[in-house]
Design a protein around this motif. Structure first.
Motif, PDB file in Angstrom:
ATOM      1  N   VAL A 272       0.860  -1.184   0.000  1.00 39.60           N
ATOM      2  CA  VAL A 272       0.000   0.000   0.000  1.00 39.60           C
ATOM      3  C   VAL A 272       0.893   1.231   0.000  1.00 39.60           C
ATOM      4  N   TRP A 273       0.654   2.131  -0.944  1.00 41.62           N
ATOM      5  CA  TRP A 273       1.427   3.366  -1.077  1.00 41.62           C
ATOM      6  C   TRP A 273       0.570   4.567  -0.705  1.00 41.62           C
ATOM      7  N   GLN A 274       1.153   5.490   0.076  1.00 42.80           N
ATOM      8  CA  GLN A 274       0.501   6.768   0.361  1.00 42.80           C
ATOM      9  C   GLN A 274       1.535   7.878   0.405  1.00 42.80           C
TER      10      GLN A 274
ATOM     11  N   VAL B 184      -0.863  -0.943  -4.406  1.00 45.46           N
ATOM     12  CA  VAL B 184      -2.138  -0.224  -4.280  1.00 45.46           C
ATOM     13  C   VAL B 184      -1.860   1.180  -3.771  1.00 45.46           C
ATOM     14  N   TYR B 185      -2.328   2.174  -4.499  1.00 44.30           N
ATOM     15  CA  TYR B 185      -2.191   3.564  -4.053  1.00 44.30           C
ATOM     16  C   TYR B 185      -3.524   4.058  -3.520  1.00 44.30           C
ATOM     17  N   MET B 186      -3.473   4.818  -2.392  1.00 46.90           N
ATOM     18  CA  MET B 186      -4.656   5.491  -1.860  1.00 46.90           C
ATOM     19  C   MET B 186      -4.273   6.887  -1.394  1.00 46.90           C
ATOM     20  N   ASP B 187      -5.131   7.863  -1.645  1.00 40.41           N
ATOM     21  CA  ASP B 187      -4.926   9.202  -1.102  1.00 40.41           C
ATOM     22  C   ASP B 187      -4.877   9.147   0.419  1.00 40.41           C
ATOM     23  N   ILE B 188      -4.234  10.128   1.026  1.00 43.28           N
ATOM     24  CA  ILE B 188      -4.040  10.128   2.471  1.00 43.28           C
ATOM     25  C   ILE B 188      -5.364  10.283   3.226  1.00 43.28           C
ATOM     26  N   ASP B 189      -6.384  10.857   2.578  1.00 45.63           N
ATOM     27  CA  ASP B 189      -7.686  11.022   3.241  1.00 45.63           C
ATOM     28  C   ASP B 189      -8.679   9.931   2.838  1.00 45.63           C
ATOM     29  N   ALA B 190      -8.188   8.912   2.122  1.00 42.81           N
ATOM     30  CA  ALA B 190      -9.065   7.834   1.667  1.00 42.81           C
ATOM     31  C   ALA B 190      -9.037   6.664   2.630  1.00 42.81           C
ATOM     32  N   HIS B 191     -10.103   5.901   2.673  1.00 40.45           N
ATOM     33  CA  HIS B 191     -10.137   4.713   3.522  1.00 40.45           C
ATOM     34  C   HIS B 191     -10.884   3.579   2.832  1.00 40.45           C
ATOM     35  N   LEU B 192     -10.383   2.389   3.029  1.00 40.42           N
ATOM     36  CA  LEU B 192     -11.028   1.192   2.494  1.00 40.42           C
ATOM     37  C   LEU B 192     -12.357   0.946   3.198  1.00 40.42           C
ATOM     38  N   VAL B 193     -13.258   0.246   2.516  1.00 39.94           N
ATOM     39  CA  VAL B 193     -14.544  -0.107   3.134  1.00 39.94           C
ATOM     40  C   VAL B 193     -14.683  -1.618   3.277  1.00 39.94           C
ATOM     41  N   TRP B 194     -13.692  -2.355   2.796  1.00 37.56           N
ATOM     42  CA  TRP B 194     -13.764  -3.814   2.770  1.00 37.56           C
ATOM     43  C   TRP B 194     -12.330  -4.327   2.749  1.00 37.56           C
ATOM     44  N   PRO B 195     -12.064  -5.519   3.264  1.00 38.57           N
ATOM     45  CA  PRO B 195     -10.681  -6.026   3.252  1.00 38.57           C
ATOM     46  C   PRO B 195     -10.084  -6.015   1.849  1.00 38.57           C
ATOM     47  N   LEU B 196      -8.867  -5.518   1.753  1.00 42.38           N
ATOM     48  CA  LEU B 196      -8.221  -5.367   0.449  1.00 42.38           C
ATOM     49  C   LEU B 196      -8.069  -6.697  -0.273  1.00 42.38           C
ATOM     50  N   ASN B 197      -7.852  -7.764   0.464  1.00 40.29           N
ATOM     51  CA  ASN B 197      -7.749  -9.091  -0.169  1.00 40.29           C
ATOM     52  C   ASN B 197      -9.051  -9.525  -0.825  1.00 40.29           C
ATOM     53  N   ARG B 198     -10.172  -8.991  -0.322  1.00 41.00           N
ATOM     54  CA  ARG B 198     -11.470  -9.311  -0.923  1.00 41.00           C
ATOM     55  C   ARG B 198     -11.790  -8.375  -2.090  1.00 41.00           C
ATOM     56  N   ILE B 199     -11.164  -7.205  -2.090  1.00 43.67           N
ATOM     57  CA  ILE B 199     -11.415  -6.224  -3.142  1.00 43.67           C
ATOM     58  C   ILE B 199     -10.683  -6.595  -4.428  1.00 43.67           C
ATOM     59  N   ILE B 200      -9.430  -7.033  -4.291  1.00 45.07           N
ATOM     60  CA  ILE B 200      -8.597  -7.295  -5.459  1.00 45.07           C
ATOM     61  C   ILE B 200      -8.548  -8.793  -5.746  1.00 45.07           C
ATOM     62  N   PRO B 201      -9.085  -9.239  -6.856  1.00 47.00           N
ATOM     63  CA  PRO B 201      -9.022 -10.668  -7.200  1.00 47.00           C
ATOM     64  C   PRO B 201      -7.577 -11.120  -7.358  1.00 47.00           C
ATOM     65  N   ALA B 202      -7.304 -12.361  -7.016  1.00 50.29           N
ATOM     66  CA  ALA B 202      -5.933 -12.874  -7.045  1.00 50.29           C
ATOM     67  C   ALA B 202      -5.314 -12.770  -8.431  1.00 50.29           C
ATOM     68  N   ALA B 203      -6.105 -12.922  -9.475  1.00 52.90           N
ATOM     69  CA  ALA B 203      -5.570 -12.920 -10.836  1.00 52.90           C
ATOM     70  C   ALA B 203      -5.578 -11.540 -11.490  1.00 52.90           C
ATOM     71  N   SER B 204      -6.032 -10.527 -10.772  1.00 56.39           N
ATOM     72  CA  SER B 204      -6.145  -9.201 -11.373  1.00 56.39           C
ATOM     73  C   SER B 204      -4.774  -8.556 -11.548  1.00 56.39           C
ATOM     74  N   SER B 205      -4.576  -7.848 -12.657  1.00 56.68           N
ATOM     75  CA  SER B 205      -3.318  -7.146 -12.903  1.00 56.68           C
ATOM     76  C   SER B 205      -3.449  -5.641 -12.715  1.00 56.68           C
ATOM     77  N   ALA B 206      -4.683  -5.141 -12.683  1.00 52.64           N
ATOM     78  CA  ALA B 206      -4.922  -3.711 -12.444  1.00 52.64           C
ATOM     79  C   ALA B 206      -6.386  -3.520 -12.081  1.00 52.64           C
ATOM     80  N   LEU B 207      -6.656  -2.514 -11.274  1.00 55.00           N
ATOM     81  CA  LEU B 207      -8.021  -2.235 -10.847  1.00 55.00           C
ATOM     82  C   LEU B 207      -8.168  -0.737 -10.634  1.00 55.00           C
ATOM     83  N   PHE B 208      -9.242  -0.166 -11.184  1.00 56.43           N
ATOM     84  CA  PHE B 208      -9.485   1.274 -11.095  1.00 56.43           C
ATOM     85  C   PHE B 208     -10.862   1.517 -10.477  1.00 56.43           C
ATOM     86  N   LEU B 209     -11.128   2.760 -10.098  1.00 56.17           N
ATOM     87  CA  LEU B 209     -12.404   3.130  -9.487  1.00 56.17           C
ATOM     88  C   LEU B 209     -13.220   4.016 -10.409  1.00 56.17           C
ATOM     89  N   ARG B 210     -14.520   3.888 -10.272  1.00 52.71           N
ATOM     90  CA  ARG B 210     -15.442   4.797 -10.941  1.00 52.71           C
ATOM     91  C   ARG B 210     -16.555   5.192  -9.972  1.00 52.71           C
TER      92      ARG B 210
END
Length: 299
Positions: free
Chosen positions: A95-97, A172-198
């Motif tokens: 995790v990068w901030q 995984v990058y997150m802004d300093i004022d951002a917070h996850l709402v669910w465990p990151l391991n559940r958010i990112i599929p094991a086979a995923s190479s990139a994931l973006f938000l909308r």
């Protein structure tokens, strides 16, 4: 950068029809998991807002107290490899901030604690303004570094740095004022190479990005930002380095994405007052009023 937009139109609805249509955007994600993530986000938002009076009371009692953010001391990050085996790996568990300082107020620290709890098993890497500059000059010397140094506003520098550090190391990058709402391991599929938000309206954002090393979409985003710095058509960093770039580039590439409310939110634990308390007029919207976003040439 997008905290106001995230809050817009949110009238406390539990689950609306439009949300249900966006619940299963990532392959392998069940609708039940997505609904749980949405409700988890509502719960954390309620908790964070409930803590706000305590944050102000703490500031009133201890106005000068700050809390330290530091990188984890786990094994060093391996540099990016160009061989096919390395590039086929999933998103690294990092995790990068970044922030202008690593000494933060209680609300920022509370959001950090929430993220650390929900990103168990992930390393944490933090960069200040000076550390970002050193990173870019060391790993991306020459043209990229020259253009990075033409950016005069910290938020714009952070916009470009987040892409460069993900391209180099992944994570995984997150802004300093951002917070996850669910465990990151559940958010990112094991086979995923990139994931973006909308957002619900389909608009892209850059306050949360997950990617493996040397991902071609990250490269395309970097190249577009560098092009906009070299040949600016605007003096607004939202359009030079921010979400407008993501909207343009992602529209040309097939990619995985999640709805922001099921993944990562902004501005619930903290606000502009607490984030920029030691940097008057530090928010990018205020900085833009006092000087141009891009200097004519590198100093």
């Amino acid at each position: 950068m997008d905290d106001a937009r995230e809050a817009a139109g949110d009238s406390g609805k539990i689950l609306v029809k439009e949300d249900l249509g966006l619940l299963n955007m990532v392959p392998g994600q069940s609708k039940r998991d997505a609904i749980a993530a949405y409700l988890g986000g509502r719960g954390i938002k309620f908790l964070a807002n409930g803590l706000r009076p305590i944050f102000y009371l703490h500031y009133w009692l201890f106005p000068n107290q700050r809390f330290l953010l530091r990188s984890s001391v786990n094994k060093p990050i391996d540099s990016a490899s160009s061989n096919a085996e390395a590039l086929s790996k999933a998103i690294p568990k990092i995790v990068w901030q970044t922030n202008y300082t690593n000494k933060v107020t209680l609300p920022i620290k509370a959001g950090w604690l929430c993220n650390r709890l929900l990103s168990s098993g992930y390393d944490y890497k933090f960069h200040t303004t000076d550390m970002r500059k050193d990173f870019v000059e060391h790993h991306f010397p020459g043209e990229t570094s020259r253009l990075y140094n033409r950016l005069t506003i910290g938020a714009a520098q952070a916009d470009l740095w987040r892409l460069l550090v993900l391209y180099k190391y992944g994570g995984v990058y997150m802004d300093i004022d951002a917070h996850l709402v669910w465990p990151l391991n559940r958010i990112i599929p094991a086979a995923s190479s990139a994931l973006f938000l909308r957002y619900k309206d389909g608009g892209a954002t850059n306050y949360f990005i997950a990617s493996r090393q040397e991902h071609p979409i990250i490269k395309a985003l970097i190249e577009e930002i560098l092009r906009r710095i070299e040949n600016p058509q605007s003096d607004n960093i939202y359009e030079i380095t921010g979400p407008t770039v993501f909207q343009a580039v992602l529209s040309e590439h097939e990619h995985s994405w999640r709805f922001s409310r099921h993944t990562c939110l902004q501005g619930n634990f903290s606000n502009k007052f607490f984030q920029y308390i030691d940097k008057p007029e530090g928010h990018w919207t205020l900085e833009q009023k006092s000087h141009r976003a891009i200097s004519p040439e590198t100093c």
